[in-house]
Design a protein around this motif. Sequence first.
Motif, PDB file in Angstrom:
ATOM      1  N   MET A 241      -8.858  -7.314  -7.563  1.00  0.00           N
ATOM      2  CA  MET A 241     -10.017  -6.517  -7.242  1.00  0.00           C
ATOM      3  C   MET A 241      -9.553  -5.175  -6.682  1.00  0.00           C
ATOM      4  N   ALA A 242     -10.234  -4.127  -7.014  1.00  0.00           N
ATOM      5  CA  ALA A 242      -9.891  -2.794  -6.550  1.00  0.00           C
ATOM      6  C   ALA A 242     -10.378  -2.589  -5.127  1.00  0.00           C
ATOM      7  N   THR A 243      -9.594  -1.856  -4.379  1.00  0.00           N
ATOM      8  CA  THR A 243     -10.011  -1.498  -3.024  1.00  0.00           C
ATOM      9  C   THR A 243      -9.759  -0.021  -2.821  1.00  0.00           C
ATOM     10  N   LEU A 244     -10.569   0.566  -1.991  1.00  0.00           N
ATOM     11  CA  LEU A 244     -10.360   1.949  -1.602  1.00  0.00           C
ATOM     12  C   LEU A 244      -9.738   1.951  -0.220  1.00  0.00           C
ATOM     13  N   THR A 245      -8.734   2.776  -0.045  1.00  0.00           N
ATOM     14  CA  THR A 245      -8.124   2.900   1.268  1.00  0.00           C
ATOM     15  C   THR A 245      -8.377   4.295   1.791  1.00  0.00           C
ATOM     16  N   LEU A 246      -8.539   4.373   3.082  1.00  0.00           N
ATOM     17  CA  LEU A 246      -8.738   5.682   3.691  1.00  0.00           C
ATOM     18  C   LEU A 246      -7.402   6.380   3.830  1.00  0.00           C
ATOM     19  N   PRO A 247      -7.383   7.681   3.599  1.00  0.00           N
ATOM     20  CA  PRO A 247      -6.136   8.414   3.788  1.00  0.00           C
ATOM     21  C   PRO A 247      -5.756   8.417   5.261  1.00  0.00           C
ATOM     22  N   GLY A 248      -4.458   8.528   5.537  1.00  0.00           N
ATOM     23  CA  GLY A 248      -3.984   8.549   6.916  1.00  0.00           C
ATOM     24  C   GLY A 248      -4.574   9.682   7.723  1.00  0.00           C
ATOM     25  N   VAL A 249      -4.673  10.844   7.110  1.00  0.00           N
ATOM     26  CA  VAL A 249      -5.252  12.013   7.763  1.00  0.00           C
ATOM     27  C   VAL A 249      -6.377  12.533   6.876  1.00  0.00           C
ATOM     28  N   VAL A 250      -7.562  12.622   7.439  1.00  0.00           N
ATOM     29  CA  VAL A 250      -8.703  13.153   6.692  1.00  0.00           C
ATOM     30  C   VAL A 250      -8.704  14.663   6.841  1.00  0.00           C
ATOM     31  N   THR A 251      -8.766  15.350   5.719  1.00  0.00           N
ATOM     32  CA  THR A 251      -8.754  16.812   5.746  1.00  0.00           C
ATOM     33  C   THR A 251     -10.085  17.350   6.270  1.00  0.00           C
ATOM     34  N   SER A 252     -10.090  18.629   6.588  1.00  0.00           N
ATOM     35  CA  SER A 252     -11.289  19.270   7.120  1.00  0.00           C
ATOM     36  C   SER A 252     -12.328  19.464   6.013  1.00  0.00           C
ATOM     37  N   PRO A 253     -13.592  19.661   6.389  1.00  0.00           N
ATOM     38  CA  PRO A 253     -14.617  19.950   5.378  1.00  0.00           C
ATOM     39  C   PRO A 253     -14.285  21.203   4.558  1.00  0.00           C
ATOM     40  N   THR A 254     -13.636  22.165   5.184  1.00  0.00           N
ATOM     41  CA  THR A 254     -13.247  23.382   4.456  1.00  0.00           C
ATOM     42  C   THR A 254     -12.209  23.052   3.392  1.00  0.00           C
ATOM     43  N   GLN A 255     -11.201  22.264   3.751  1.00  0.00           N
ATOM     44  CA  GLN A 255     -10.181  21.885   2.772  1.00  0.00           C
ATOM     45  C   GLN A 255     -10.784  21.039   1.653  1.00  0.00           C
ATOM     46  N   ASP A 256     -11.686  20.135   2.016  1.00  0.00           N
ATOM     47  CA  ASP A 256     -12.345  19.317   1.000  1.00  0.00           C
ATOM     48  C   ASP A 256     -13.201  20.176   0.075  1.00  0.00           C
ATOM     49  N   SER A 257     -13.912  21.128   0.634  1.00  0.00           N
ATOM     50  CA  SER A 257     -14.744  22.026  -0.177  1.00  0.00           C
ATOM     51  C   SER A 257     -13.880  22.830  -1.139  1.00  0.00           C
ATOM     52  N   GLU A 258     -12.755  23.318  -0.651  1.00  0.00           N
ATOM     53  CA  GLU A 258     -11.848  24.074  -1.512  1.00  0.00           C
ATOM     54  C   GLU A 258     -11.281  23.185  -2.616  1.00  0.00           C
ATOM     55  N   GLY A 259     -10.942  21.942  -2.276  1.00  0.00           N
ATOM     56  CA  GLY A 259     -10.434  21.007  -3.276  1.00  0.00           C
ATOM     57  C   GLY A 259     -11.478  20.685  -4.331  1.00  0.00           C
ATOM     58  N   LEU A 260     -12.717  20.513  -3.901  1.00  0.00           N
ATOM     59  CA  LEU A 260     -13.801  20.248  -4.855  1.00  0.00           C
ATOM     60  C   LEU A 260     -14.055  21.461  -5.739  1.00  0.00           C
ATOM     61  N   ARG A 261     -13.982  22.636  -5.156  1.00  0.00           N
ATOM     62  CA  ARG A 261     -14.178  23.863  -5.947  1.00  0.00           C
ATOM     63  C   ARG A 261     -13.119  23.951  -7.043  1.00  0.00           C
ATOM     64  N   GLN A 262     -11.876  23.641  -6.688  1.00  0.00           N
ATOM     65  CA  GLN A 262     -10.796  23.659  -7.678  1.00  0.00           C
ATOM     66  C   GLN A 262     -11.025  22.585  -8.743  1.00  0.00           C
ATOM     67  N   ALA A 263     -11.563  21.441  -8.339  1.00  0.00           N
ATOM     68  CA  ALA A 263     -11.768  20.330  -9.267  1.00  0.00           C
ATOM     69  C   ALA A 263     -12.834  20.625 -10.317  1.00  0.00           C
ATOM     70  N   VAL A 264     -13.784  21.487  -9.992  1.00  0.00           N
ATOM     71  CA  VAL A 264     -14.870  21.784 -10.937  1.00  0.00           C
ATOM     72  C   VAL A 264     -14.769  23.190 -11.511  1.00  0.00           C
ATOM     73  N   LYS A 265     -13.662  23.841 -11.275  1.00  0.00           N
ATOM     74  CA  LYS A 265     -13.465  25.211 -11.746  1.00  0.00           C
ATOM     75  C   LYS A 265     -12.950  25.205 -13.191  1.00  0.00           C
ATOM     76  N   GLY A 266     -13.462  26.115 -13.993  1.00  0.00           N
ATOM     77  CA  GLY A 266     -12.985  26.239 -15.364  1.00  0.00           C
ATOM     78  C   GLY A 266     -13.639  25.245 -16.304  1.00  0.00           C
ATOM     79  N   ASN A 267     -13.012  25.068 -17.463  1.00  0.00           N
ATOM     80  CA  ASN A 267     -13.582  24.205 -18.502  1.00  0.00           C
ATOM     81  C   ASN A 267     -13.338  22.728 -18.255  1.00  0.00           C
TER      82      ASN A 267
ATOM     83  N   GLY B 222     -14.801   9.894  -2.608  1.00  0.00           N
ATOM     84  CA  GLY B 222     -14.722   8.445  -2.517  1.00  0.00           C
ATOM     85  C   GLY B 222     -14.069   7.945  -1.247  1.00  0.00           C
ATOM     86  N   HIS B 223     -13.451   8.861  -0.509  1.00  0.00           N
ATOM     87  CA  HIS B 223     -12.766   8.484   0.727  1.00  0.00           C
ATOM     88  C   HIS B 223     -13.403   9.128   1.953  1.00  0.00           C
ATOM     89  N   ARG B 224     -14.685   9.456   1.851  1.00  0.00           N
ATOM     90  CA  ARG B 224     -15.384  10.079   2.983  1.00  0.00           C
ATOM     91  C   ARG B 224     -16.651   9.293   3.274  1.00  0.00           C
TER      92      ARG B 224
END
Length: 102
Positions: A1-27, A39-41
């Motif tokens: 069975m699959a499990t989700l684990t929390l990362p050791g250090v949770v990044t800031s909302p700013t870092q997460d926002s920047e990561g999401l922006r990069q993830a949806v940028k471009g084609n 999935g880890h928040r």
Amino acid sequence: MATLTLPGVVTSPTQDSEGLRQAVKGNRTNKEAIIWILGHRNAGQKRKIRDTYQQLYDESLIDRLHSKLSGDFGMLAVFVNTCVSVCNCICPVYAAFQQGCT
């Protein structure tokens, strides 16, 4: 069975926002990055990410996800970020689904 684990250090909302922006940028959309971040928040962290994304980019994260993602994954990504009360139940189920567990 699959499990989700929390990362050791949770990044800031700013870092997460920047990561999401990069993830949806471009084609191409980086679904793995979206899953890793959202999935880890918990519900409170996702709310801060949505607010921070709005402040940084002057657009709704939900609207951006909706415009860039399609199909079941797109619906799930929008759902878990708008219906936060059930998010903690849905994310592990989706992770199991992705790995072929029934």
